[in-house]
Design an enzyme around this catalytic site. Structure first.
Site, PDB file in Angstrom:
ATOM      1  N   THR A  54      25.488   0.741  32.396  1.00  0.00           N
ATOM      2  CA  THR A  54      24.649  -0.454  32.299  1.00  0.00           C
ATOM      3  C   THR A  54      23.954  -0.734  33.640  1.00  0.00           C
ATOM      4  OG1 THR A  54      26.223  -1.318  30.680  1.00  0.00           O
ATOM      5  CG2 THR A  54      24.605  -2.866  31.503  1.00  0.00           C
ATOM      6  N   GLY A  60      28.631  -3.990  34.285  1.00  0.00           N
ATOM      7  CA  GLY A  60      30.076  -4.000  34.573  1.00  0.00           C
ATOM      8  C   GLY A  60      30.941  -4.437  33.418  1.00  0.00           C
ATOM      9  N   GLY A  61      30.540  -4.121  32.174  1.00  0.00           N
ATOM     10  CA  GLY A  61      31.405  -4.462  31.037  1.00  0.00           C
ATOM     11  C   GLY A  61      31.718  -5.950  31.033  1.00  0.00           C
ATOM     12  N   SER A  87      28.125  -7.721  22.831  1.00  0.00           N
ATOM     13  CA  SER A  87      27.868  -7.236  24.194  1.00  0.00           C
ATOM     14  C   SER A  87      28.380  -8.264  25.194  1.00  0.00           C
ATOM     15  CB  SER A  87      26.355  -7.070  24.370  1.00  0.00           C
ATOM     16  OG  SER A  87      26.026  -6.746  25.699  1.00  0.00           O
ATOM     17  N   ASP A 122      31.468  -0.614  21.225  1.00  0.00           N
ATOM     18  CA  ASP A 122      31.483  -2.058  21.500  1.00  0.00           C
ATOM     19  C   ASP A 122      31.827  -2.876  20.257  1.00  0.00           C
ATOM     20  OD1 ASP A 122      31.108  -2.002  24.182  1.00  0.00           O
ATOM     21  OD2 ASP A 122      29.003  -2.562  24.171  1.00  0.00           O
ATOM     22  N   THR A 140      21.424  -0.868  28.687  1.00  0.00           N
ATOM     23  CA  THR A 140      22.617  -0.021  28.688  1.00  0.00           C
ATOM     24  C   THR A 140      22.550   1.118  27.685  1.00  0.00           C
ATOM     25  OG1 THR A 140      25.046  -0.113  28.585  1.00  0.00           O
ATOM     26  CG2 THR A 140      23.859  -1.408  26.947  1.00  0.00           C
ATOM     27  N   ARG A 176      19.260  -4.928  21.101  1.00  0.00           N
ATOM     28  CA  ARG A 176      20.587  -4.310  20.996  1.00  0.00           C
ATOM     29  C   ARG A 176      20.572  -3.274  19.870  1.00  0.00           C
ATOM     30  NH1 ARG A 176      25.231  -3.490  23.832  1.00  0.00           N
ATOM     31  NH2 ARG A 176      27.133  -4.152  22.770  1.00  0.00           N
TER      32      ARG A 176
HETATM   33  N1  GLY Z   1      27.932  -1.824  26.453  1.00  0.00           N
HETATM   34  C1  GLY Z   1      28.343  -2.829  27.337  1.00  0.00           C
HETATM   35  C2  GLY Z   1      27.913  -4.188  26.885  1.00  0.00           C
HETATM   36  O1  GLY Z   1      26.994  -4.304  26.096  1.00  0.00           O
HETATM   37  O2  GLY Z   1      28.500  -5.154  27.296  1.00  0.00           O
END
Ligand code: GLY
Length: 576
Positions: free
Chosen positions: A387, A478-479, A458, A429, A405, A114
């Site tokens: 993503t 998908g968030g 995330s 985020d 993503t 990340r």
């Molecule tokens: N950027 C979307 C996630 O990490 O959930």
């Protein structure tokens, strides 16, 4: 808020007690579920491989590397790096990923690649003068970008789990970038959608708008700058991206455009291995994402709540009711408690405990929706196109699922100089303004506030489902809907559905706030929809969301299966 006469006050009190939980002992951030021994049947070797990804070129890149003697982890490097070239609207080497893996020998791990906030992060950069969120700085340009994690994650995979050098596993991506490929309609549409922002930065326009416009249908599109950056990564590993020429070019471009990265931010970035969250459900062992993803904790909490119900014995309306109520409760906790485990202490012992789930289960009424306003306050997202997820099982039984993503479509739209690297906009985020929703409507608390070196929370939830008879690798973009998509995928797999059935099944989603159920057209028949409305649910139709890529392994027949979400045409699930 009025309560219905049937409301069980004791159950509510119990729920409030558990969900309000500041008095509980906080864990040190490490998930404490007891890992169960893997089901013996998983130790077989399938003898062939399965890959499902969102782009056929990436799936083929994975098979190319397998044919050169690579394993699932080498193939994952090939798939992820090729997606960076052919699906840059969703992920890339300027972004980050989360991956769950299981080696053929039974070792399970989680790779956290990340992004991190740069040392100079200043929360005020993301606020307007009146204190409201400044969506331009958090979503566009260099201020919106975290220090990329994907290159370091790929190096970690190659060094610890792969069999091949990066020069081999990155070769298909380098080839696609240098020699070109034909962008699919989704990439061309994403570029068209973000033309205005891409035109703000010359290197972005040069990369994505050759001749001043998005690539045309059938046109070969090349990305020689990214090819060179990938070659440096292949030749020098971490130092090829995080030090030397690439690092210097990244920092120079970011600073020139108003961002504040340093060479040290890059040189000190490391991908991390973390202990996955593990939960058992109806004879299956689920291995999924720990913080800084909220996904695995939410999925485990939902499954723990549902494991006390006989879902199979219920009609669809009542089964759906219980799943939605479990989603509602898990999403509430997600907003309140979770963040980067290296920075915040989280009550994971509590959130993952079956006793906690017992309390939440008892607060669910048999025939009535619980208004979210009845639960201690705290969140929400939009099922975006950003993503991407891919799943792999190789001939020896190594398994890996990676969700990767750049955050929003085409990330920050900022390409850093002549590196060809499209930077992410993962800073959005973070909870940039406590209790103000981000681009997906998700609220956040102090646990997810930006700090130097911190990883933003995330929803990415790559998951393994390990059973005696069958196993699967499941994930989707998908968030916030990632969490409910993966949960519904797990439930479908446990019910015996095939990879194709899981990827194709219609979806519904509830995330505590807004207090409504998002429904894909056709997910419920008329009688079920009416019954849910009578229970108090606000059914909210919305466009199809997600892009699930699933592989399954039948331990009885040793057959593999792979499926890419039929909602979009470019994906490929293939067994070979
Ligand atoms: N950027 C979307 C996630 O990490 O959930």
């Amino acid at each position: 808020m009025k309560l219905s006469g049937s409301w069980n006050v004791r159950a509510l009190a119990l729920s409030l007690l558990f969900t309000g939980a500041s008095a509980f002992a906080f864990a040190d951030g490490a998930p404490r579920t007891t890992p169960k021994p893997a089901p013996a049947a998983v130790a077989q070797k399938p003898g062939h491989a399965a890959i499902a990804s969102a782009n056929f070129l990436a799936t083929e890149a994975g098979f190319e590397v397998l044919s050169k003697g690579g394993n699932a982890f080498d193939a994952a490097i090939a798939v992820a790096s090729t997606l960076s070239v052919v699906e840059p609207e969703s992920s890339g080497i300027g972004g980050g990923f989360m991956g769950v893996l299981r080696t053929a020998g039974g070792h399970e791990s989680f790779i956290d690649a990340r992004e991190t906030a740069p040392a100079a992060v200043n929360p005020k950069d993301y606020l307007n003068a009146d204190g409201t969120p400044n969506r331009d700085t958090s979503l566009n340009g260099p201020l919106s970008a975290g220090i990329p994690g994907e290159p370091a994650g790929l190096v970690l995979l190659a060094q610890k789990y792969g069999k091949l050098p990066l020069t081999v596993s990155l070769a298909p991506a380098i080839h696609a970038a240098r020699d070109g490929f034909k962008p699919d309609p989704r990439l061309r549409g994403s570029i068209a959608e973000r033309v205005k922002d891409l035109n703000r930065w010359p290197a972005s326009a040069a990369k994505f708008l050759p001749g001043g416009k998005p690539p045309a249908e059938g046109e070969l599109w090349r990305d020689p700058n990214q090819a060179r950056t990938l070659e440096a990564l292949a030749a020098h590993g971490l130092a090829g991206f995080y030090q030397g020429e690439t690092a210097e070019a990244l920092v120079k471009a970011v600073k020139a455009a108003g961002g504040d990265w340093t060479l040290k931010d890059l040189a000190t970035y490391r991908a991390k291995e973390r202990t996955p969250v593990a939960v058992d459900y109806h004879g299956y062992h689920i291995v999924t994402a720990p913080p800084p993803s909220s996904g695995g904790v939410a999925i485990a909490e939902i499954l723990n709540i549902l494991s006390g119900f006989d879902l199979a014995g219920l009609d669809e309306a009542h089964r759906t009711h219980l799943v939605i109520e479990a989603m509602r409760r898990a999403f509430r906790d997600h907003n309140d408690y979770l963040g980067d485990p290296d920075f915040v202490k989280m009550p994971l012992d509590m959130l993952l405990s079956p006793y906690y789930a017992d309390g939440l289960r008892q607060s669910i009424l048999p025939d009535k929706a619980t208004p979210s306003s009845m639960l201690p306050a705290v969140s929400a997202r939009d099922p975006g196109m950003h993503t991407t997820h891919f799943s792999i099982i190789d001939k020896d039984g190594n398994m890996i699922g990676i969700t990767t993503t750049v955050n929003y479509i085409l990330g920050s739209t900022f390409v850093a100089g002549d590196t060809g690297v499209l930077l992410n906009d993962e800073m959005d985020d973070f909870a940039l303004v406590p209790n103000m929703p981000n681009v997906y409507g998700l609220l956040g608390s102090k646990a997810n506030a930006p700090e130097p070196g911190k990883r933003p929370l995330s929803s990415m939830s790559p998951s393994l489902v390990l059973g005696k008879d069958r196993s699967a690798v499941i994930g989707s973009p998908g968030g916030s809907t990632i969490i409910t998509q993966v949960l519904e995928g797990i439930l479908a797999f446990v019910d015996g559905k095939s990879a194709t059935g899981i990827a194709a099944q219609k979806r519904y989603h509830h995330q505590f706030l807004p207090d409504r159920v998002d429904v894909e057209d056709g997910v419920f028949d008329a009688a079920t929809a009416d019954a849910l409305k009578r229970m108090g649910y606000d059914l909210h139709p919305r466009e199809p969301w997600g892009y699930m890529n699933v592989v399954t392994w039948d331990h009885q027949t040793n057959a593999l299966d792979a499926a890419s979400d039929p909602r979009r045409p470019s994906g490929l699930g293939k067994v070979q």
